[in-house]
Design a protein around this motif. Structure first.
Motif, mmCIF file in Angstrom:
data_model
loop_
_atom_site.group_PDB
_atom_site.id
_atom_site.type_symbol
_atom_site.label_atom_id
_atom_site.label_comp_id
_atom_site.label_asym_id
_atom_site.label_seq_id
_atom_site.Cartn_x
_atom_site.Cartn_y
_atom_site.Cartn_z
ATOM 1 N N THR A 81 -2.796 -6.950 8.267
ATOM 2 C CA THR A 81 -1.881 -6.715 7.151
ATOM 3 C C THR A 81 -0.586 -7.512 7.360
ATOM 4 O O THR A 81 -0.383 -8.129 8.395
ATOM 5 N N GLN A 82 0.289 -7.472 6.359
ATOM 6 C CA GLN A 82 1.494 -8.299 6.387
ATOM 7 C C GLN A 82 2.670 -7.650 7.104
ATOM 8 O O GLN A 82 3.683 -8.297 7.343
ATOM 9 N N THR A 108 4.798 -2.788 0.415
ATOM 10 C CA THR A 108 4.848 -3.377 -0.919
ATOM 11 C C THR A 108 4.400 -2.346 -1.953
ATOM 12 O O THR A 108 3.379 -1.685 -1.778
ATOM 13 N N LYS A 114 2.566 -1.164 -5.079
ATOM 14 C CA LYS A 114 1.387 -1.649 -5.785
ATOM 15 C C LYS A 114 1.151 -0.921 -7.101
ATOM 16 O O LYS A 114 0.577 -1.496 -8.031
ATOM 17 N N THR A 148 2.306 -6.661 -9.320
ATOM 18 C CA THR A 148 1.732 -7.768 -8.556
ATOM 19 C C THR A 148 2.750 -8.298 -7.550
ATOM 20 O O THR A 148 3.916 -7.922 -7.551
ATOM 21 N N ASP A 199 3.173 -9.896 -3.263
ATOM 22 C CA ASP A 199 2.952 -9.411 -1.900
ATOM 23 C C ASP A 199 4.216 -9.577 -1.082
ATOM 24 O O ASP A 199 5.015 -10.493 -1.313
ATOM 25 N N ASP A 236 1.228 -1.197 3.106
ATOM 26 C CA ASP A 236 1.327 -2.474 3.817
ATOM 27 C C ASP A 236 0.049 -3.245 3.481
ATOM 28 O O ASP A 236 -1.016 -2.930 4.007
ATOM 29 N N PRO A 237 0.114 -4.247 2.596
ATOM 30 C CA PRO A 237 -1.118 -4.852 2.059
ATOM 31 C C PRO A 237 -1.781 -5.804 3.042
ATOM 32 O O PRO A 237 -1.130 -6.376 3.926
ATOM 33 N N ARG A 266 -3.425 -9.248 4.485
ATOM 34 C CA ARG A 266 -3.162 -10.676 4.282
ATOM 35 C C ARG A 266 -4.343 -11.264 3.498
ATOM 36 O O ARG A 266 -5.498 -11.065 3.883
#
Length: 555
Positions: free
Chosen positions: A191-192, A196, A198, A210, A212, A411-412, A414
């Motif tokens: 994850t990044q 974020t 969503k 939308t 990230d 936490d989205p 990658r």
């Protein structure tokens, strides 16, 4: 706030205390602490809310505790002790070279002996045939093989540097190519490590956001994918303002925190955005900025005059602002707590009564978001009219609020890591996620990234404690996600996979990952977020902390 914890301590006082435990547990956000007793006898490391551990950092509030462990008796010391139990093993290349060397030596000796015996049998002098045999043996043994292997590996090191991978130990080049299992930490690698937003539920409709990470660029879409006119939706505008104003974090561009009017063009792809402060507040700040509602600009028009800070017991935060002589309160917090404080609901520019049926409906929406592993925050506001802000009591302000909506964040993954997981599976390499995060969060990320969850699929630290090493080794083939695990669990997982004959690559960044990284056939540390302990235990370092770079290096 800002202090490092110098020993393991049982908290006896806690005042708005939050501690970052990423080094020990891998959790991406600070953990609220409390002095309350925990009734369970066996509590995972990440759930010990009444403990402060050596090496962690206080991010908010203050507290007092009784030291219960120092030195090697602390959780950090136990990790150091685990490091001592790890024995360095030969790599697959070293094993094969040793086998090749033994085979060549035996073959040369056999052939030389055969030639010597044959020569003597034909009547040649013994001394002359002995010299001929020794000469042949010297000529046949490939003395240049180690040098050739070293040169070939060095060429591989140069190629891997171009793939964002720094090799610390030369045999790791070949070992990575032999890997059959890649175990990876979730936070920051798959994850990044950037919370974020969503999803938003506002004005009785679902809104998809939308974009990230912390880059303030994104759109607000309805369920059909059509872009929404944000400026014409009063409820959403109030929600975005509340997200930006009820906030103590700041958005920084290239490490510099600037006012909204001075951030420059957002068109450049080279700009690196980051957050100073709490990750959850940072996600709310970015949400507002995506619609061009910058906290610094709003506060010039509507300055803050008072704040009721967040507290783990209150589970909410409120700020009071002043605009054109009128006072306004903006509140954020846990959905169930905020709903209990609300009597109205803003829909289509009108304030409607918030009935019990409507509250239950909103709580169901909250549960639906939570089942997607989203962290849900509720937002509300209240006009207070004109008056002296100092005279306003907390109980009076946080009563009969107007509910604005729910905000879901995560936490989205990658995007490159999602593709890399698919590449691993198609190449016959098994990807495994190992995380200290909760099971629901781990499962949601795993599904989004395409991890196979058939059969057992997911194993938690509590379940792992009940398994013997033999039982774990038999389950290891079908488990692809391990959740809520400790450093000791990670070490056992790597050993179980090796026991099944796998060549294991293990990634990590925190001190909690170091024993498993050292035990793996090839340990991989993170170059940006990794600790020095983990880097020293590793054979390879990823310069960009990206799972996709591991797959690229394997290629």
């Amino acid at each position: 706030a800002g202090d490092k914890v110098e020993a393991d301590a049982r908290l006896v006082e806690s005042h708005n205390l939050e501690i970052e435990e990423a080094l020990l547990t891998g959790e991406a956000y600070p953990v609220p602490k409390s002095a309350a007793a925990i009734d369970r006898s066996s509590v995972p490391l990440g759930d010990r809310r009444n403990m402060a551990h050596l090496g962690t950092a206080v991010t908010k509030g203050r507290g007092k505790g009784i030291v219960v462990a120092t030195g090697m008796e602390t959780e950090m010391g136990q990790i150091a002790a685990l490091m001592e139990t790890v024995q360095r093993e030969e790599t697959p290349l070293q094993k094969r070279l040793a086998q090749l060397g033994a085979w060549l030596a035996a073959s040369c000796l056999l052939i030389c002996a055969l030639i010597m015996v044959t020569g003597v049998w034909r009547g040649e002098p013994l001394y002359q045939m002995f010299l001929a045999g020794v000469s042949l043996a010297v000529a046949a043994i490939p003395e240049g093989l180690p040098a050739i292997v070293t040169v070939a590996l060095a060429i591989g090191v140069q190629k891997m540097v171009r793939r964002q991978s720094i090799v610390r130990k030369l045999p790791a080049v070949e070992t990575l190519g032999c890997a059959t299992v890649i175990c990876s930490d979730k936070t920051g690698t798959l994850t990044q490590n950037q919370m974020t937003v969503k999803e938003v539920y506002c004005e009785e409709r679902w809104i998809t956001v939308t974009g990230d990470g912390y880059e303030p660029r994104g759109q607000f879409l309805d369920r059909e994918g059509a872009e929404l006119p944000v400026k014409r939706m009063q409820g959403l505008v109030y929600l975005l303002k509340a997200a930006a104003l009820c906030n103590n974090s700041s958005l920084a561009r290239d490490g510099i925190s600037l006012g909204g009017l001075f951030r420059g063009s957002l068109k450049s792809r080279e700009i690196q955005w980051s957050i100073t402060g709490d990750p959850t507040e940072g996600a709310l700040l970015v949400l507002g900025a995506k619609a061009n509602y910058w906290r610094e600009v709003l506060e010039r028009e509507e300055p803050r005059v008072r704040e009721f800070p967040f507290d783990p017991e209150r589970k909410r935060m409120t700020v009071i602002t002043k605009r054109e002589g009128e006072l306004y309160a903006y509140t954020k917090g846990a959905p169930d707590v905020i709903l209990d404080l609300c009597s109205g609901l803003l829909v289509g520019g009108r304030v409607l009564p918030l009935t019990q049926e409507k509250k239950e409906e909103l709580l169901k929406h909250n549960e639906a978001m939570a089942q997607k592993a989203l962290r849900v925050i509720a937002l509300a506001y209240k006009p207070l009219g004109a008056g002296a802000e100092a005279a306003l009591a907390e109980e009076a302000v946080e009563r009969d609020l107007i509910f604005l909506g729910l905000v879901g964040m995560i936490d989205p993954p990658r995007p490159a890591a999602i593709k890399a997981v698919q590449m691993c599976r198609s190449a016959g390499i098994k990807p495994v996620m190992i995380t200290g995060d909760h099971q629901a969060t781990a499962e949601a990320i795993a599904r989004e990234m395409g991890f196979p969850l058939q059969g057992k699929g997911v194993l938690t630290g509590a379940e792992l404690d009940r398994l013997s090493d033999e039982e774990l080794a038999s389950l290891a083939e079908e488990v692809t996600v391990y959740a809520r695990v400790s450093p000791k669990h990670k070490l056992r997982i790597v050993r179980a996979l090796k026991q099944r004959g796998h060549v294991v690559a293990m990634t990590g960044d925190g001190v909690n990952d170091a024993p498993a990284v050292k035990e793996a056939d090839i340990g991989i540390a993170m170059g940006k977020s990794g600790t020095e302990v983990t880097k020293e235990a590793s054979a390879m370092i990823l310069m960009d902390d990206n799972f996709a770079s591991i797959v690229a290096a394997v290629e």
